[in-house]
Design an enzyme around this catalytic site. Structure first.
Site, PDB file in Angstrom:
ATOM      1  N   SER A   1      44.550  45.454  41.248  1.00 27.21           N
ATOM      2  CA  SER A   1      44.822  44.022  41.086  1.00 27.21           C
ATOM      3  C   SER A   1      45.109  43.683  39.629  1.00 27.21           C
ATOM      4  O   SER A   1      44.782  44.450  38.730  1.00 27.21           O
ATOM      5  CB  SER A   1      43.613  43.204  41.555  1.00 27.21           C
ATOM      6  OG  SER A   1      43.601  43.122  42.960  1.00 27.21           O
ATOM      7  N   CYS A   2      45.652  42.500  39.442  1.00 23.84           N
ATOM      8  CA  CYS A   2      45.940  41.961  38.108  1.00 23.84           C
ATOM      9  C   CYS A   2      44.735  42.131  37.187  1.00 23.84           C
ATOM     10  O   CYS A   2      43.624  41.830  37.611  1.00 23.84           O
ATOM     11  CB  CYS A   2      46.293  40.481  38.230  1.00 23.84           C
ATOM     12  SG  CYS A   2      46.496  39.611  36.677  1.00 23.84           S
ATOM     13  N   PRO A   3      44.884  42.570  35.950  1.00 22.14           N
ATOM     14  CA  PRO A   3      46.155  42.872  35.276  1.00 22.14           C
ATOM     15  C   PRO A   3      46.494  44.365  35.277  1.00 22.14           C
ATOM     16  O   PRO A   3      47.386  44.792  34.550  1.00 22.14           O
ATOM     17  CB  PRO A   3      45.864  42.422  33.842  1.00 22.14           C
ATOM     18  CG  PRO A   3      44.435  42.841  33.638  1.00 22.14           C
ATOM     19  CD  PRO A   3      43.762  42.662  34.991  1.00 22.14           C
ATOM     20  N   LEU A   4      45.787  45.165  36.081  1.00 18.28           N
ATOM     21  CA  LEU A   4      45.946  46.617  35.969  1.00 18.28           C
ATOM     22  C   LEU A   4      47.372  47.132  36.211  1.00 18.28           C
ATOM     23  O   LEU A   4      47.813  48.019  35.475  1.00 18.28           O
ATOM     24  CB  LEU A   4      44.943  47.334  36.877  1.00 18.28           C
ATOM     25  CG  LEU A   4      43.465  47.150  36.479  1.00 18.28           C
ATOM     26  CD1 LEU A   4      42.563  47.930  37.418  1.00 18.28           C
ATOM     27  CD2 LEU A   4      43.219  47.582  35.045  1.00 18.28           C
TER      28      LEU A   4
END
Lengths: 75, 156
Positions: free
Chosen positions: A13-16
């Site tokens: 998930s964000c920000p990965l």
């Protein structure tokens, strides 16, 4: 589309997806293409924003079966 | 062309409020920004080597989605905070959201600069050896010298 390296961001998930795409690009050379596969719907807009702000062109975005496939060219 | 800059003041030490500074910091760094995060008051908890004391509480947090409605009287019971924290961490993991430790490491790897508020360290008598390495200590003027020249400046 041909690519030189693949980054599997499925399940992240964000920000990965963005932060790790940046990391994946670090050891690539100019002109090489990185394929990123993400399941995060937010990455659809984020990857375009990443490409625009960093100057690494987003060559293509494909959405299929709930996955998003991006081809990013290293500037 | 000089890099764009972003400065963040991190003032909260709960699990939910720990995420924005690290998410925005790591992302901005990935986008080529020079980033500095100034940790003050409860935000200093986010610089501890051991982040297990960073928790979330449903108490006085009515916007927190709960699996079942829970009266305030129940939220006050011993162990509820630990339970809420455990459940939140499980939820974060299930959705592929990075842990605080991972996001903090990504920030450090990307040369995000962490500055700890010296005044707060003294005020709460924190032991600097409990904080991670590679942080600087400074005060409001230290923050201004970077923040005065930024494109984005946030207070969290």
């Amino acid at each position: 589309m041909n690519f030189d390296k693949e980054f599997n961001a499925r399940g992240l998930s964000c920000p990965l997806p963005i932060v790790k795409t940046k990391k994946a690009l670090v050891d690539m050379t100019s002109g090489q293409v990185l394929k990123v596969i993400s399941t995060d719907a937010g990455s659809l807009k984020d990857m375009a924003a990443f490409a625009e702000q960093t100057g690494n062109p987003l060559l293509s975005t494909v959405e299929e079966n709930g996955e998003y496939v991006f081809y990013v060219k290293k500037k | 062309m000089a890099n764009k800059k972003m400065a963040i003041i991190a003032t909260k030490g709960t699990l939910d409020m720990a995420y924005p500074p690290f998410i925005l910091g790591s992302t901005a760094a990935a986008l080529g920004y020079d980033v500095q995060i100034f940790f003050t008051f409860y935000g200093l908890q986010l610089l501890r080597k051991d982040l297990s004391s960073v928790m979330i509480s449903p108490l006085a947090n009515p916007a927190m989605p709960m699996p079942v409605p829970m009266p305030v009287m129940v939220q006050m019971l011993p162990g509820m905070e630990s339970m809420a924290t455990m459940m939140m961490k499980q939820k974060l993991k299930k959705h592929g959201v990075a842990s605080l430790e991972e996001l903090r490491d990504l920030c450090l790897e990307a040369d995000v600069k962490f500055v700890a508020c010296q005044m707060t360290v003294d005020l709460f008598e924190f032991d600097k050896s409990e904080f991670i390495d590679n942080i600087e200590y400074g005060g409001a003027a230290t923050f201004m010298s970077f923040a005065g020249d930024t494109d984005i400046c946030l207070f969290v």
